[in-house]
Design a protein around this motif. Structure first.
Motif, PDB file in Angstrom:
ATOM      1  N   HIS A 174       0.862  -1.183   0.000  1.00 33.72           N
ATOM      2  CA  HIS A 174       0.000   0.000   0.000  1.00 33.72           C
ATOM      3  C   HIS A 174       0.898   1.231   0.000  1.00 33.72           C
ATOM      4  N   GLY A 176       0.455   5.508   0.248  1.00 33.72           N
ATOM      5  CA  GLY A 176      -0.479   6.616   0.394  1.00 33.72           C
ATOM      6  C   GLY A 176      -0.167   7.480   1.596  1.00 33.72           C
ATOM      7  N   LYS A 182      -7.740   8.046   3.260  1.00 34.43           N
ATOM      8  CA  LYS A 182      -7.097   6.774   2.903  1.00 34.43           C
ATOM      9  C   LYS A 182      -7.608   5.621   3.761  1.00 34.43           C
ATOM     10  N   HIS A 184      -6.806   4.067   6.656  1.00 30.41           N
ATOM     11  CA  HIS A 184      -5.853   3.015   7.013  1.00 30.41           C
ATOM     12  C   HIS A 184      -6.421   2.043   8.046  1.00 30.41           C
ATOM     13  N   THR A 211       4.186   5.307   3.495  1.00 36.25           N
ATOM     14  CA  THR A 211       3.321   6.418   3.858  1.00 36.25           C
ATOM     15  C   THR A 211       4.073   7.739   3.900  1.00 36.25           C
ATOM     16  N   LEU A 255      -5.744  -0.649  -1.838  1.00 34.41           N
ATOM     17  CA  LEU A 255      -6.202   0.683  -1.440  1.00 34.41           C
ATOM     18  C   LEU A 255      -7.510   0.535  -0.676  1.00 34.41           C
ATOM     19  N   SER A 257      -9.342   3.505   0.274  1.00 37.17           N
ATOM     20  CA  SER A 257      -9.758   4.908   0.347  1.00 37.17           C
ATOM     21  C   SER A 257     -11.268   5.079   0.424  1.00 37.17           C
ATOM     22  N   GLU A 260     -11.448   8.976  -3.886  1.00 34.74           N
ATOM     23  CA  GLU A 260     -10.261   9.134  -4.726  1.00 34.74           C
ATOM     24  C   GLU A 260     -10.680   9.751  -6.053  1.00 34.74           C
ATOM     25  N   PRO A 263      -6.106   7.217  -8.623  1.00 36.23           N
ATOM     26  CA  PRO A 263      -4.818   7.324  -7.940  1.00 36.23           C
ATOM     27  C   PRO A 263      -3.628   6.999  -8.835  1.00 36.23           C
ATOM     28  N   SER A 278      -9.098  -2.908  -4.214  1.00 40.25           N
ATOM     29  CA  SER A 278      -9.359  -1.516  -3.873  1.00 40.25           C
ATOM     30  C   SER A 278     -10.837  -1.297  -3.588  1.00 40.25           C
TER      31      SER A 278
END
Length: 355
Positions: A174, A176, A182, A184, A211, A255, A257, A260, A263, A278
Motif C-alpha cells: 500500500h 499513500g 485513505k 488506514h 506512507t 487501497l 480509500s 479518490e 490514484p 481496492s
C-alpha cells in the motif's frame, strides 16, 4: 505534472514551473529542462503567488497557464485575472465539501467556475461529480487519464531481501499519505483478518505500508499496527523516492480509500504487473476492471476487503493472471504519450480561441 512537463519539453515546448519551495519539485523540474520560479507562499488567498504570477506573465509571455489543483487555480483566478483567458485547470480529485473548510472551498470554486478557459479531470467520475457540485463546466472539460512512464527494470527480490521476506510469502503493498480519506484503519483491519485466515508458516502474507505524513500521524498509525495480531508481519515505511523495487516484488496492491480520483500509485502498480484490491470509489473502476485486473469492494468494509485479499492470497495462478491483465491494460489504455498529446490538444484549443 513533472511527467507532463517532460513530455512537453521532448516535443519542443518551453515550460515554466512555478511552485513553493521546501520539496523536490522545483529541483526535479529544473533537471528536466524546465524554467523554474519559487514562491514563498502558495496557499489559498496568497497575494505573494498572485503577484509573482502577474510579473512572470508580463516577462515570460506564456501561451498557456496550467493550474494543477485548487490552490494554483485560485492564485490565477483571483490574483491575475489577465491570465484567465489562457487558464487550463486540472482537477486532481475533488475534495470540496469534505472537512471543516470544505463548505468555504466549495463556495469559492462555484463562484469562480466560469473563470477558466478549459478544465481537465483525470477521470470521468470527477467530471460527473464536478458538474453535480457546480465547480466545473462539463462542456469545457476533457477527461485525460494519467499516464505513467514505462516501468523500469529492477532485479526481482531486491526489496524482499532488504526486509528479509522470502519469495514464498505473498507481499501486499500500500502506498499513500496518512490522511482520513485513505482509511488506514479499514486497510489494517482487513489485512489482519486475511492474515489470520492464511495458513501458518512460509505462506503467511506480509504487508508493507509506504506512507507520507507527520511524525504524530505516523506514531498513531504505528500504535494501531502494534495492537493487531499480524503486527509482526507489517512494515511501516516512510515515503521513498524509488518505488520500482517495491512494485516489482509486490504480489498485490491494496487501497482502502473513502474517496479518490484515479490514484497515480494505483496506475504505477498496475504497470508493474500488480493485481489490485481496492475500494470502489471515484475513478478507481475506470482503471481496475473488477474480476479481471483486480477486485473492487465497498468503502469502509473491512470484511469485503479482507475477502478480496484472501482470494488473491489463496490462488497463485489468479494473482499472476490478474497481474498480467493489469499490466496489459496500462499498455493498451493509459500511456504517457497519450496523456501528453491529449493535453496538448486542449492547449491548442485554448490558444486558437485567443487568436
Amino acid at each position: 505534472m513533472l511527467d507532463l512537463s517532460a513530455g512537453l519539453i521532448e516535443r519542443g515546448h518551453r515550460v515554466m514551473v512555478m511552485a513553493p519551495g521546501g520539496g523536490d519539485v522545483l529541483d526535479a523540474a529544473a533537471q528536466l529542462g524546465c524554467d523554474t520560479h519559487e514562491v514563498a507562499s502558495f496557499g489559498m488567498f496568497s497575494r505573494v503567488a498572485s503577484r509573482d504570477l502577474a510579473r512572470l506573465r508580463k516577462t515570460w509571455h506564456p501561451d498557456i497557464v496550467h493550474a494543477h489543483g485548487p490552490r494554483a487555480a485560485y492564485v490565477v483566478r483571483r490574483g491575475d485575472t489577465a491570465s484567465i483567458p489562457r487558464l487550463v485547470y486540472t482537477i486532481h480529485g475533488i475534495h470540496a465539501g469534505h472537512g471543516p473548510l470544505g463548505a468555504i472551498k466549495l463556495a469559492v470554486e462555484r463562484a469562480d467556475v466560469n473563470k477558466v478557459a478549459a478544465y481537465i479531470t483525470t477521470c470521468k467520475a470527477d467530471l460527473d461529480q464536478g458538474a453535480r457540485l457546480g465547480i466545473l463546466n462539463p462542456h469545457q472539460t476533457t477527461v485525460i487519464y494519467n499516464g505513467v512512464p514505462n516501468p523500469r527494470f529492477v532485479p526481482p527480490g531486491r526489496f524482499r531481501d532488504q526486509l528479509g521476506i522470502p519469495s514464498t510469502r505473498p507481499l501486499v503493498l500500500h502506498v499513500g499519505r496518512i490522511t482520513p480519506p485513505k482509511d488506514h484503519a479499514t486497510l489494517l483491519a482487513a489485512f489482519d483478518k486475511a492474515w489470520s485466515a492464511a495458513p501458518a508458516g512460509e505462506h503467511k502474507p506480509f504487508l508493507t505500508l509506504v506512507t507520507a505524513g507527520s511524525e504524530r500521524a505516523r506514531r498513531t498509525l504505528q500504535r494501531t499496527i502494534n495492537a493487531l495480531r499480524s503486527a509482526g508481519d507489517i512494515a511501516l515505511l516512510t515515503s521513498c523516492a524509488d518505488l520500482a523495487p517495491l512494485y516489482t516484488d509486490a504480489d498485490m496492491f491494496v487501497l482502502s480509500s473513502l474517496w479518490e480520483a484515479r490514484p497515480y500509485v494505483l496506475v504505477e502498480a498496475m504497470q508493474y504487473g500488480c493485481p489490485v484490491v481496492s475500494t470502489d470509489v471515484g475513478g478507481v473502476s475506470e482503471a481496475v476492471e473488477d474480476g479481471v485486473t483486480g477486485f473492487l469492494t465497498p468503502p469502509a468494509d473491512a470484511h469485503a476487503l479482507a475477502d478480496a485479499m484472501a482470494k488473491l492470497l489463496d490462488d497463485d495462478e489468479l494473482r499472476m493472471r490478474m497481474g498480467r491483465a493489469a499490466q496489459q491494460s496500462m499498455v493498451d489504455r493509459f500511456t504517457l504519450d497519450e496523456m501528453v498529446e491529449q493535453t496538448l490538444a486542449v492547449y491548442h484549443g485554448v490558444r486558437r480561441a485567443l487568436l
